[in-house]
Design a protein around this motif. Structure first.
Motif, short mmCIF file in Angstrom:
data_model
loop_
_atom_site.label_atom_id
_atom_site.label_comp_id
_atom_site.label_asym_id
_atom_site.label_seq_id
_atom_site.Cartn_x
_atom_site.Cartn_y
_atom_site.Cartn_z
N ARG A 189 -5.85 -77.21 -8.36
CA ARG A 189 -4.63 -76.51 -8.80
C ARG A 189 -4.90 -75.04 -9.08
O ARG A 189 -4.12 -74.17 -8.70
N GLU A 190 -6.03 -74.77 -9.76
CA GLU A 190 -6.37 -73.38 -10.09
C GLU A 190 -6.65 -72.57 -8.83
O GLU A 190 -6.28 -71.40 -8.73
N ARG A 238 4.08 -68.78 -15.53
CA ARG A 238 3.41 -70.08 -15.50
C ARG A 238 4.24 -71.16 -14.78
O ARG A 238 3.73 -71.90 -13.95
N ALA A 239 5.52 -71.20 -15.11
CA ALA A 239 6.39 -72.25 -14.56
C ALA A 239 6.49 -72.11 -13.04
O ALA A 239 6.46 -73.11 -12.31
N ASP A 294 3.24 -73.17 -11.40
CA ASP A 294 3.16 -74.64 -11.40
C ASP A 294 4.03 -75.26 -10.31
O ASP A 294 3.62 -76.18 -9.62
N ARG A 295 5.25 -74.71 -10.18
CA ARG A 295 6.19 -75.26 -9.22
C ARG A 295 5.66 -75.08 -7.78
O ARG A 295 5.61 -76.03 -7.00
N GLU A 342 -1.17 -66.36 -9.70
CA GLU A 342 -1.49 -66.07 -11.09
C GLU A 342 -1.94 -64.62 -11.26
O GLU A 342 -1.53 -63.94 -12.20
N VAL A 355 2.57 -74.47 -6.79
CA VAL A 355 1.33 -75.22 -6.57
C VAL A 355 1.65 -76.69 -6.28
O VAL A 355 1.11 -77.27 -5.33
N SER A 356 2.56 -77.27 -7.08
CA SER A 356 2.91 -78.68 -6.87
C SER A 356 3.52 -78.89 -5.49
O SER A 356 3.21 -79.85 -4.78
N GLY A 403 -3.30 -71.90 -7.16
CA GLY A 403 -2.47 -71.00 -7.95
C GLY A 403 -3.03 -69.59 -8.10
O GLY A 403 -2.31 -68.69 -8.55
#
Lengths: 360, 255
Positions: free
Chosen positions: A96-97, A110-111, A114-115, A104, A117-118, A100
């Motif tokens: 994930r990191e 952040r949101a 996350d979205r 980043e 990356v998912s 992202g």
């Protein structure tokens, strides 16, 4: 057609290297196209890709991305995605990191990180691997993480350096298929480097064949395969037979075989012929068939039979000792009753002929 | 088996003898010997100088390793060889060089003196000597890790939009951090017992510039074996702890 990438007269010399690694290379790639840079290793194709990315600066020439001259723009500002042959995943970061990272460092909330990356992890079918570290993944999975990471910042161009080079055959096929589908979905301008002609011809919309720092031919896979522009392309793409001969009486005599001569080639012109394994017709074993009247039919001795899956590679030696390789299905070999050491009649269905280095 | 016996004879036996000697007059006497103001000051000075040295070493050693691996310049090979020189030079000679360069009779030394900074026969000279003798440790632990990174990780970060500084901080540094810490800990452990160079440059004034190792030597010379053993035990214990930490970290990194 909107232009995605323009390379104009690129030249690159490396200190200590002999000559030019990239020797006046020009091409245009349409927006949304999927293009392969094909060639033998050391042919300059990776250097061209790195110049497009901005990881290498050309000694001469310009690079345009989406109509903008980016020759002097740093790699960080070119908005490209790059996938390295070695994946180059950040080993101290989770999947994930890694994915992202590009978002980043741009300070995205952040949101949103996350979205995206998912979404990308779902796209590369690694949704449940987000918390893993790169060393806990297989080669194919790492490659998909590298792709997701490159796609995350939403690049306008995706560049891949030998993306499937280090993977085993099955995973390679899967990922090729997958890259093709990804490209259809996202329609992002994509260039990938490969030395595998089958990969280039089966995945790309168009292929740029490079050798010794120069472009040999640019065309669709069909054009490259059916109408090779140079002897190099004919030899590199699909052909494993190379026969030497000369024009005699309006026909190109290749040892004991003959095909129609290239137009305009007079008697005595020496020619090179590239023959694909499936363009050789194996008429039959000499002791069992009548020799046809055609002058092209020649005899050859079966040196070796090598079975590769359901295909059999037959290594022949022509009357004048030139080797010739033929491929047939194993059923056909059984039907002909071929065994090593036998004499057979052969005929050429097709050959790509070149006088010196000029195309027919 | 032979290796085990060898290790036992060469390492365990001397350490055990040292422990027995240190404890021969009981725990109380051992405590008194260690807490003696001169001994305590010596241990503190040793720890302080070693800590400062390790911190400087971590930064400079990493910088040197980075330059050696990432840049191509004339004289790079020579510089690479030069790194190991401090290991080959006798430490006494190192001390001599520092005194000759920065001592009260040297031009440079007088310059510092005029600026109000005493170098030789003061803690700065101890730190300088320690920096010199431990120079290769961080460089040589970080260098191979950097080489393994081969630059592709950094290039990947650039293509994702990261600046050089962000890339170093977020990508390169975390990857080489374990090596930096290992190298710094090793140089710290090495510095605790450094004698040859320190005895020449420090001046060895009790409570001011007397380090633990030199203190041990002094006690041995004056015949106080118990005090020498007590101080030695302290040094061995600290060094042992550092070695434990280093090996635990290495196992963690490979696990």
């Amino acid at each position: 057609m909107l232009v995605g990438i323009v390379a104009r007269d690129l030249v690159k010399r490396f200190p200590g290297g002999s000559g030019r690694a990239v020797d006046v290379v020009s091409f245009e790639i349409g927006a949304g196209e999927l293009v392969a840079l094909l060639g033998p290793s050391g042919g300059g194709k990776t250097t061209v890709l790195r110049i497009l990315a901005g990881l290498e600066s050309p000694d001469e020439g310009r690079v345009l991305l989406r109509g903008v001259d980016v020759t002097d723009v740093r790699v960080q500002e070119r908005n490209i995605g790059f996938v390295f042959q070695s994946y180059a995943l950040f080993r101290h970061m989770t999947v994930r990191e890694n994915v992202g990272f590009g978002l980043e460092i741009r300070g995205k909330p952040r949101a949103e990180v996350d979205r995206v990356v998912s979404e990308l992890l779902a796209l590369v079918r690694l949704a449940e691997f987000g918390a893993r570290y790169p060393h806990e993944l297989s080669g194919g999975q790492r490659q998909r993480v590298a792709l997701a990471r490159a796609l995350a910042p939403g690049p306008s161009v995706l560049l891949l350096d030998e993306p499937f080079g280090a993977l085993d055959a099955k995973v390679r096929l899967e990922l090729r298929e997958w890259l093709r589908r990804l490209h259809e979905e996202r329609a992002i301008t994509t260039v990938f480097v490969t030395h595998d002609q089958e990969e280039a011809l089966s995945v790309a919309d168009r292929v740029i064949v490079m050798n010794r720092g120069k472009v040999e031919q640019i065309g669709t896979p069909e054009e490259i395969y059916d109408r090779p522009a140079t002897a190099f392309v004919a030899g590199f793409v699909g052909s494993i037979n190379e026969l030497e001969g000369e024009v005699r009486g309006g026909r190109a005599a290749l040892g004991s075989l003959a095909v129609h001569a290239p137009p305009g080639a007079g008697d005595g012109t020496s020619v090179r012929a590239f023959v694909r394994p499936h363009d050789v017709e194996l008429v039959g074993v000499t002791s069992r068939v009548e020799k046809r009247s055609s002058v092209e039919v020649a005899t050859a001795r079966v040196e070796r039979l090598v079975r590769v899956g359901w295909m059999v590679r037959i290594e022949l030696k022509l009357g004048d000792d030139q080797p010739l390789t033929v491929e047939l299905t194993k059923d056909r070999v059984a039907e002909l009753g071929l065994t090593e050491g036998e004499e057979v009649f052969v005929n050429l269905r097709d050959a790509k002929l070149f006088v010196q280095d000029y195309s027919i | 088996m032979a290796a085990g016996t060898y290790l036992l004879l060469m390492v365990a036996l001397p350490v055990a003898t040292l422990a027995r000697e240190g404890l021969s007059k009981g725990l109380g006497e051992l405590g008194r010997a260690i807490l003696h103001p001169v001994a305590r000051a010596a241990v503190l000075l040793t720890l302080e100088t070693a800590l400062v040295m390790a911190a400087v070493n971590a930064v400079m050693g990493t910088l040197i390793a980075y330059v050696l691996v990432r840049y191509r310049f004339p004289g790079r090979k020579l510089l690479d060889v030069l790194i190991d020189l401090p290991f080959a030079i006798p430490t006494l000679v190192t001390g001599m060089m520092i005194v000759t360069l920065l001592g009260p009779h040297a031009a440079l030394g007088q310059l510092f003196e005029a600026a109000g900074l005493r170098v030789v026969y003061a803690p700065p000279a101890i730190i300088l000597a320690l920096l010199f003798v431990t120079l290769p440790l961080v460089v040589r632990t970080v260098q191979p890790v950097l080489m393994e990174l081969d630059g592709a990780d950094e290039e990947a970060a650039y293509t994702l939009g990261a600046s050089e500084w962000t890339t170093f901080r977020r990508v390169t540094l975390p990857a080489i951090m374990p090596a930096i810490v290992s190298g710094a800990l090793q140089s710290f452990a090495r510095a605790l017992g450094e004698f040859g160079s320190v005895v020449v440059v420090a001046g060895n004034i009790p409570r001011r510039t007397l380090t633990a190792a030199v203190h041990v030597f002094g006690e041995v010379e004056s015949g106080d074996v118990h005090a020498a053993s007590a101080m030695s035990l302290v040094l061995v214990t600290i060094a042992f702890c550092v070695v434990l930490v280093v090996s635990a970290r290495q196992r963690g990194a490979h696990g």
